[in-house]
Design a protein around this motif. Structure first.
Motif, PDB file in Angstrom:
ATOM      1  N   LYS A  43     -11.137 -35.742 -17.070  1.00 59.86           N
ATOM      2  CA  LYS A  43     -11.783 -35.567 -18.372  1.00 59.86           C
ATOM      3  C   LYS A  43     -12.937 -36.271 -18.461  1.00 59.86           C
ATOM      4  CE  LYS A  43     -11.103 -35.825 -23.479  1.00 59.86           C
ATOM      5  NZ  LYS A  43     -10.265 -36.126 -24.447  1.00 59.86           N
ATOM      6  N   LYS A  44     -12.926 -37.460 -18.242  1.00 58.29           N
ATOM      7  CA  LYS A  44     -14.105 -38.590 -18.042  1.00 58.29           C
ATOM      8  C   LYS A  44     -15.060 -38.073 -17.157  1.00 58.29           C
ATOM      9  CE  LYS A  44     -14.578 -41.060 -20.486  1.00 58.29           C
ATOM     10  NZ  LYS A  44     -14.963 -41.304 -21.781  1.00 58.29           N
ATOM     11  N   ILE A  45     -14.737 -37.571 -15.741  1.00 59.28           N
ATOM     12  CA  ILE A  45     -15.536 -37.052 -14.977  1.00 59.28           C
ATOM     13  C   ILE A  45     -16.385 -35.680 -15.605  1.00 59.28           C
ATOM     14  CG2 ILE A  45     -15.881 -35.571 -12.895  1.00 59.28           C
ATOM     15  CD1 ILE A  45     -13.509 -37.423 -11.607  1.00 59.28           C
ATOM     16  N   ASP A  46     -15.578 -34.847 -16.357  1.00 61.99           N
ATOM     17  CA  ASP A  46     -16.317 -33.566 -16.850  1.00 61.99           C
ATOM     18  C   ASP A  46     -17.139 -34.149 -17.979  1.00 61.99           C
ATOM     19  OD1 ASP A  46     -14.742 -32.091 -15.425  1.00 61.99           O
ATOM     20  OD2 ASP A  46     -12.843 -31.815 -16.803  1.00 61.99           O
ATOM     21  N   GLU A  47     -16.848 -35.061 -18.684  1.00 68.12           N
ATOM     22  CA  GLU A  47     -18.004 -35.816 -19.671  1.00 68.12           C
ATOM     23  C   GLU A  47     -19.021 -36.280 -19.184  1.00 68.12           C
ATOM     24  OE1 GLU A  47     -16.415 -38.502 -22.814  1.00 68.12           O
ATOM     25  OE2 GLU A  47     -14.382 -37.674 -22.519  1.00 68.12           O
ATOM     26  N   ILE A  48     -19.079 -36.856 -18.124  1.00 68.56           N
ATOM     27  CA  ILE A  48     -20.173 -37.246 -17.487  1.00 68.56           C
ATOM     28  C   ILE A  48     -21.085 -36.245 -16.877  1.00 68.56           C
ATOM     29  CG2 ILE A  48     -21.142 -38.487 -15.160  1.00 68.56           C
ATOM     30  CD1 ILE A  48     -18.395 -40.586 -15.888  1.00 68.56           C
ATOM     31  N   MET A  70     -16.652 -40.238  -7.543  1.00 74.46           N
ATOM     32  CA  MET A  70     -15.512 -40.438  -8.470  1.00 74.46           C
ATOM     33  C   MET A  70     -14.522 -39.488  -8.120  1.00 74.46           C
ATOM     34  SD  MET A  70     -16.013 -41.533 -12.483  1.00 74.46           S
ATOM     35  CE  MET A  70     -14.672 -41.976 -13.505  1.00 74.46           C
ATOM     36  N   LYS A  71     -14.990 -38.192  -8.011  1.00 77.70           N
ATOM     37  CA  LYS A  71     -13.912 -37.134  -7.862  1.00 77.70           C
ATOM     38  C   LYS A  71     -13.271 -37.415  -6.518  1.00 77.70           C
ATOM     39  CE  LYS A  71     -12.555 -32.734  -8.648  1.00 77.70           C
ATOM     40  NZ  LYS A  71     -11.354 -32.788  -8.202  1.00 77.70           N
ATOM     41  N   ARG A  72     -13.930 -37.825  -5.435  1.00 79.50           N
ATOM     42  CA  ARG A  72     -13.325 -38.026  -4.204  1.00 79.50           C
ATOM     43  C   ARG A  72     -12.236 -38.799  -4.291  1.00 79.50           C
ATOM     44  NH1 ARG A  72     -18.278 -37.683  -1.847  1.00 79.50           N
ATOM     45  NH2 ARG A  72     -18.558 -39.876  -2.063  1.00 79.50           N
ATOM     46  N   GLN A  73     -12.556 -40.079  -5.139  1.00 80.61           N
ATOM     47  CA  GLN A  73     -11.484 -41.162  -5.210  1.00 80.61           C
ATOM     48  C   GLN A  73     -10.216 -40.695  -5.989  1.00 80.61           C
ATOM     49  OE1 GLN A  73     -13.917 -44.282  -7.132  1.00 80.61           O
ATOM     50  NE2 GLN A  73     -14.731 -44.881  -5.308  1.00 80.61           N
ATOM     51  N   LEU A  74     -10.566 -39.731  -6.840  1.00 79.62           N
ATOM     52  CA  LEU A  74      -9.577 -39.240  -7.846  1.00 79.62           C
ATOM     53  C   LEU A  74      -8.806 -38.362  -6.943  1.00 79.62           C
ATOM     54  CD1 LEU A  74      -8.031 -38.701 -10.410  1.00 79.62           C
ATOM     55  CD2 LEU A  74      -9.594 -36.921 -10.945  1.00 79.62           C
ATOM     56  N   GLU A  92     -17.015 -46.540 -18.890  1.00 77.42           N
ATOM     57  CA  GLU A  92     -15.871 -46.135 -19.206  1.00 77.42           C
ATOM     58  C   GLU A  92     -15.071 -45.370 -18.108  1.00 77.42           C
ATOM     59  OE1 GLU A  92     -16.256 -43.592 -22.749  1.00 77.42           O
ATOM     60  OE2 GLU A  92     -17.915 -44.659 -23.409  1.00 77.42           O
ATOM     61  N   GLY A  93     -15.847 -44.631 -17.203  1.00 80.70           N
ATOM     62  CA  GLY A  93     -14.954 -43.848 -16.252  1.00 80.70           C
ATOM     63  C   GLY A  93     -14.551 -44.728 -15.133  1.00 80.70           C
ATOM     64  N   GLU A  94     -15.343 -45.588 -14.849  1.00 75.31           N
ATOM     65  CA  GLU A  94     -14.911 -46.927 -13.899  1.00 75.31           C
ATOM     66  C   GLU A  94     -13.710 -47.653 -14.361  1.00 75.31           C
ATOM     67  OE1 GLU A  94     -18.552 -48.915 -13.282  1.00 75.31           O
ATOM     68  OE2 GLU A  94     -19.032 -47.627 -11.460  1.00 75.31           O
ATOM     69  N   LEU A 140       1.307 -41.938 -14.945  1.00 76.89           N
ATOM     70  CA  LEU A 140       0.137 -41.670 -13.693  1.00 76.89           C
ATOM     71  C   LEU A 140      -0.475 -40.518 -13.872  1.00 76.89           C
ATOM     72  CD1 LEU A 140       2.045 -43.275 -10.477  1.00 76.89           C
ATOM     73  CD2 LEU A 140       0.076 -44.247 -11.850  1.00 76.89           C
ATOM     74  N   ARG A 141       0.151 -39.345 -13.992  1.00 77.14           N
ATOM     75  CA  ARG A 141      -0.491 -38.054 -14.046  1.00 77.14           C
ATOM     76  C   ARG A 141      -1.390 -37.822 -15.352  1.00 77.14           C
ATOM     77  NH1 ARG A 141      -0.145 -35.653  -9.160  1.00 77.14           N
ATOM     78  NH2 ARG A 141       1.617 -35.628  -8.498  1.00 77.14           N
ATOM     79  N   ALA A 142      -1.001 -38.536 -16.491  1.00 77.43           N
ATOM     80  CA  ALA A 142      -1.688 -38.829 -17.574  1.00 77.43           C
ATOM     81  C   ALA A 142      -3.126 -39.532 -17.526  1.00 77.43           C
ATOM     82  CB  ALA A 142      -0.904 -39.239 -18.977  1.00 77.43           C
ATOM     83  N   SER A 143      -3.002 -40.565 -16.914  1.00 78.75           N
ATOM     84  CA  SER A 143      -4.052 -41.313 -16.349  1.00 78.75           C
ATOM     85  C   SER A 143      -4.998 -40.659 -15.450  1.00 78.75           C
ATOM     86  CB  SER A 143      -3.619 -42.481 -15.737  1.00 78.75           C
ATOM     87  OG  SER A 143      -2.866 -43.367 -16.471  1.00 78.75           O
ATOM     88  N   SER A 144      -4.475 -39.686 -14.470  1.00 80.31           N
ATOM     89  CA  SER A 144      -5.156 -38.944 -13.625  1.00 80.31           C
ATOM     90  C   SER A 144      -6.068 -37.865 -14.320  1.00 80.31           C
ATOM     91  CB  SER A 144      -4.488 -38.333 -12.478  1.00 80.31           C
ATOM     92  OG  SER A 144      -5.198 -37.369 -11.793  1.00 80.31           O
TER      93      SER A 144
END
Length: 95
Positions: A56-61, A11-15, A75-77, A47-51
């Motif tokens: 944030k979701k990655i950090d939660e996971i 997920m981080k790589r894709q981001l 939710e992350g996906e 777009l920046r807010a979505s990023s």
């Protein structure tokens, strides 16, 4: 590497890839501000807010317990797909 770590890294790589594309798009918009105008500035902010929401979701996971992290995956996906969709739509508007 655990399943969670693999998911987070993917997920981080894709981001990271998406952020590079957003940066490139932002540079294009900034080269001709009179052509693209304030509407596109708002889209870039979106777009920046979505990023940031994906980050944030990655950090939660990462922080979630073993039994909770899988519930956060959907939710992350969903958030990541929304970011990609918004980016692709915005990019199509620039042509």
């Amino acid at each position: 590497m655990s399943k969670r770590e693999e998911f987070v890294e993917a997920m981080k790589r894709q981001l990271d890839e998406m952020n590079v594309q957003i940066d490139e798009l932002e540079a294009k918009v900034k080269t001709e501000p009179e052509k693209y105008g304030a509407k596109y500035d708002e889209q870039m902010q979106h777009l920046r807010a979505s990023s940031q929401a994906v980050t944030k979701k990655i950090d939660e996971i990462r922080a979630a317990g073993d039994e909770r992290w899988e519930a956060l995956v959907a939710e992350g996906e969903k958030i990541q797909k929304a970011l990609v969709h918004s980016f692709n739509y915005f990019k199509s508007q620039l042509k």
